[in-house]
Design a protein around this motif. Sequence first.
Motif, PDB file in Angstrom:
ATOM      1  N   GLY A  59       3.123  -2.793   0.733  1.00 25.78           N
ATOM      2  CA  GLY A  59       3.257  -4.128   1.277  1.00 25.78           C
ATOM      3  C   GLY A  59       3.221  -5.210   0.220  1.00 25.78           C
ATOM      4  O   GLY A  59       3.776  -6.285   0.391  1.00 25.78           O
ATOM      5  N   GLN A  60       2.595  -4.922  -0.902  1.00 26.48           N
ATOM      6  CA  GLN A  60       2.499  -5.908  -1.979  1.00 26.48           C
ATOM      7  C   GLN A  60       3.804  -6.080  -2.731  1.00 26.48           C
ATOM      8  O   GLN A  60       4.003  -7.071  -3.416  1.00 26.48           O
ATOM      9  CB  GLN A  60       1.402  -5.506  -2.963  1.00 26.48           C
ATOM     10  N   ILE A  61       4.701  -5.104  -2.651  1.00 34.22           N
ATOM     11  CA  ILE A  61       5.966  -5.209  -3.378  1.00 34.22           C
ATOM     12  C   ILE A  61       7.141  -5.087  -2.415  1.00 34.22           C
ATOM     13  O   ILE A  61       8.067  -4.350  -2.631  1.00 34.22           O
ATOM     14  CB  ILE A  61       6.076  -4.165  -4.498  1.00 34.22           C
ATOM     15  N   GLY A  62       7.065  -5.816  -1.350  1.00 27.35           N
ATOM     16  CA  GLY A  62       8.115  -5.792  -0.349  1.00 27.35           C
ATOM     17  C   GLY A  62       9.424  -6.337  -0.880  1.00 27.35           C
ATOM     18  O   GLY A  62       9.516  -6.799  -2.014  1.00 27.35           O
ATOM     19  N   PRO A  63      10.474  -6.320  -0.087  1.00 27.52           N
ATOM     20  CA  PRO A  63      11.799  -6.730  -0.540  1.00 27.52           C
ATOM     21  C   PRO A  63      11.886  -8.199  -0.938  1.00 27.52           C
ATOM     22  O   PRO A  63      12.802  -8.583  -1.641  1.00 27.52           O
ATOM     23  CB  PRO A  63      12.702  -6.432   0.656  1.00 27.52           C
ATOM     24  N   HIS A  64      10.908  -8.998  -0.536  1.00 27.55           N
ATOM     25  CA  HIS A  64      10.955 -10.418  -0.879  1.00 27.55           C
ATOM     26  C   HIS A  64       9.971 -10.794  -1.976  1.00 27.55           C
ATOM     27  O   HIS A  64       9.774 -11.965  -2.249  1.00 27.55           O
ATOM     28  CB  HIS A  64      10.692 -11.266   0.368  1.00 27.55           C
ATOM     29  N   THR A  65       9.362  -9.779  -2.602  1.00 26.80           N
ATOM     30  CA  THR A  65       8.431 -10.042  -3.690  1.00 26.80           C
ATOM     31  C   THR A  65       9.194 -10.525  -4.903  1.00 26.80           C
ATOM     32  O   THR A  65      10.148  -9.893  -5.341  1.00 26.80           O
ATOM     33  CB  THR A  65       7.646  -8.768  -4.069  1.00 26.80           C
ATOM     34  N   GLU A  66       8.776 -11.660  -5.433  1.00 24.00           N
ATOM     35  CA  GLU A  66       9.402 -12.181  -6.640  1.00 24.00           C
ATOM     36  C   GLU A  66       8.848 -11.416  -7.829  1.00 24.00           C
ATOM     37  O   GLU A  66       7.633 -11.341  -8.027  1.00 24.00           O
ATOM     38  CB  GLU A  66       9.101 -13.667  -6.791  1.00 24.00           C
ATOM     39  N   LEU A  67       9.720 -10.817  -8.621  1.00 30.11           N
ATOM     40  CA  LEU A  67       9.275 -10.030  -9.762  1.00 30.11           C
ATOM     41  C   LEU A  67       9.189 -10.921 -10.992  1.00 30.11           C
ATOM     42  O   LEU A  67      10.185 -11.256 -11.604  1.00 30.11           O
ATOM     43  CB  LEU A  67      10.222  -8.855 -10.003  1.00 30.11           C
ATOM     44  N   LYS A  68       7.976 -11.312 -11.325  1.00 33.40           N
ATOM     45  CA  LYS A  68       7.719 -12.113 -12.516  1.00 33.40           C
ATOM     46  C   LYS A  68       7.302 -11.172 -13.634  1.00 33.40           C
ATOM     47  O   LYS A  68       6.853 -10.055 -13.374  1.00 33.40           O
ATOM     48  CB  LYS A  68       6.598 -13.116 -12.227  1.00 33.40           C
ATOM     49  N   PRO A  69       7.423 -11.607 -14.888  1.00 40.05           N
ATOM     50  CA  PRO A  69       7.054 -10.710 -15.992  1.00 40.05           C
ATOM     51  C   PRO A  69       5.648 -10.128 -15.859  1.00 40.05           C
ATOM     52  O   PRO A  69       5.421  -8.985 -16.206  1.00 40.05           O
ATOM     53  CB  PRO A  69       7.164 -11.608 -17.219  1.00 40.05           C
ATOM     54  N   GLY A  70       4.711 -10.867 -15.315  1.00 42.17           N
ATOM     55  CA  GLY A  70       3.343 -10.390 -15.192  1.00 42.17           C
ATOM     56  C   GLY A  70       3.146  -9.305 -14.152  1.00 42.17           C
ATOM     57  O   GLY A  70       2.213  -8.520 -14.237  1.00 42.17           O
ATOM     58  N   ASN A  71       4.017  -9.247 -13.142  1.00 42.35           N
ATOM     59  CA  ASN A  71       3.798  -8.245 -12.093  1.00 42.35           C
ATOM     60  C   ASN A  71       4.844  -7.136 -12.080  1.00 42.35           C
ATOM     61  O   ASN A  71       4.821  -6.286 -11.203  1.00 42.35           O
ATOM     62  CB  ASN A  71       3.664  -8.896 -10.716  1.00 42.35           C
ATOM     63  N   ILE A  72       5.741  -7.103 -13.052  1.00 36.01           N
ATOM     64  CA  ILE A  72       6.742  -6.036 -13.104  1.00 36.01           C
ATOM     65  C   ILE A  72       6.072  -4.695 -13.368  1.00 36.01           C
ATOM     66  O   ILE A  72       6.409  -3.695 -12.738  1.00 36.01           O
ATOM     67  CB  ILE A  72       7.839  -6.346 -14.145  1.00 36.01           C
ATOM     68  N   ASP A  73       5.109  -4.665 -14.285  1.00 38.92           N
ATOM     69  CA  ASP A  73       4.426  -3.402 -14.566  1.00 38.92           C
ATOM     70  C   ASP A  73       3.670  -2.898 -13.338  1.00 38.92           C
ATOM     71  O   ASP A  73       3.670  -1.708 -13.050  1.00 38.92           O
ATOM     72  CB  ASP A  73       3.464  -3.552 -15.744  1.00 38.92           C
ATOM     73  N   LYS A  74       3.032  -3.798 -12.624  1.00 38.23           N
ATOM     74  CA  LYS A  74       2.306  -3.409 -11.417  1.00 38.23           C
ATOM     75  C   LYS A  74       3.282  -2.890 -10.359  1.00 38.23           C
ATOM     76  O   LYS A  74       3.038  -1.873  -9.720  1.00 38.23           O
ATOM     77  CB  LYS A  74       1.523  -4.594 -10.866  1.00 38.23           C
ATOM     78  N   ALA A  75       4.393  -3.581 -10.181  1.00 36.31           N
ATOM     79  CA  ALA A  75       5.393  -3.152  -9.203  1.00 36.31           C
ATOM     80  C   ALA A  75       5.969  -1.792  -9.596  1.00 36.31           C
ATOM     81  O   ALA A  75       6.156  -0.921  -8.743  1.00 36.31           O
ATOM     82  CB  ALA A  75       6.503  -4.188  -9.085  1.00 36.31           C
ATOM     83  N   PHE A  76       6.221  -1.592 -10.891  1.00 35.19           N
ATOM     84  CA  PHE A  76       6.735  -0.307 -11.356  1.00 35.19           C
ATOM     85  C   PHE A  76       5.728   0.811 -11.094  1.00 35.19           C
ATOM     86  O   PHE A  76       6.086   1.888 -10.605  1.00 35.19           O
ATOM     87  CB  PHE A  76       7.091  -0.367 -12.844  1.00 35.19           C
ATOM     88  N   ALA A  77       4.467   0.559 -11.396  1.00 32.83           N
ATOM     89  CA  ALA A  77       3.432   1.577 -11.163  1.00 32.83           C
ATOM     90  C   ALA A  77       3.327   1.919  -9.678  1.00 32.83           C
ATOM     91  O   ALA A  77       3.188   3.091  -9.302  1.00 32.83           O
ATOM     92  CB  ALA A  77       2.091   1.086 -11.700  1.00 32.83           C
ATOM     93  N   THR A  78       3.415   0.915  -8.843  1.00 41.20           N
ATOM     94  CA  THR A  78       3.345   1.152  -7.397  1.00 41.20           C
ATOM     95  C   THR A  78       4.549   1.950  -6.921  1.00 41.20           C
ATOM     96  O   THR A  78       4.413   2.909  -6.159  1.00 41.20           O
ATOM     97  CB  THR A  78       3.257  -0.188  -6.646  1.00 41.20           C
ATOM     98  N   LEU A  79       5.733   1.563  -7.379  1.00 37.51           N
ATOM     99  CA  LEU A  79       6.936   2.305  -6.994  1.00 37.51           C
ATOM    100  C   LEU A  79       6.881   3.742  -7.500  1.00 37.51           C
ATOM    101  O   LEU A  79       7.301   4.664  -6.802  1.00 37.51           O
ATOM    102  CB  LEU A  79       8.188   1.607  -7.532  1.00 37.51           C
TER     103      LEU A  79
END
Length: 91
Positions: A20-40
């Motif tokens: 839910g934290q990285i849904g389709p409308h989550t804006e991927l900023k440089p600070g959260n790309i690593d977190k989004a990648f780890a979650t995916l």
Amino acid sequence: MDTNSSITEKRIGDVADLAGQIGPHTELKPGNIDKAFATLTALYALKGYELIRGNPADGAAAYYAMRWDMVKVLPTLDAARAFLAQIGGAA
């Protein structure tokens, strides 16, 4: 009450929360790309796939979804998120 089932339920809930934290409308900023990648990466693993990231020093960082003999090149993290949804994962 079986303590193992409550642990499993908690872990499944945690993964759903992460999805839910990285849904389709989550804006991927440089600070959260690593977190989004780890979650995916974790969500792909639950579907039996491996998600890896190419080396950004080689140019645009591509992502690769792999399973058995199949490798799918995903040019962006958004493409990786869309492919996860296509294979039945929570994205």
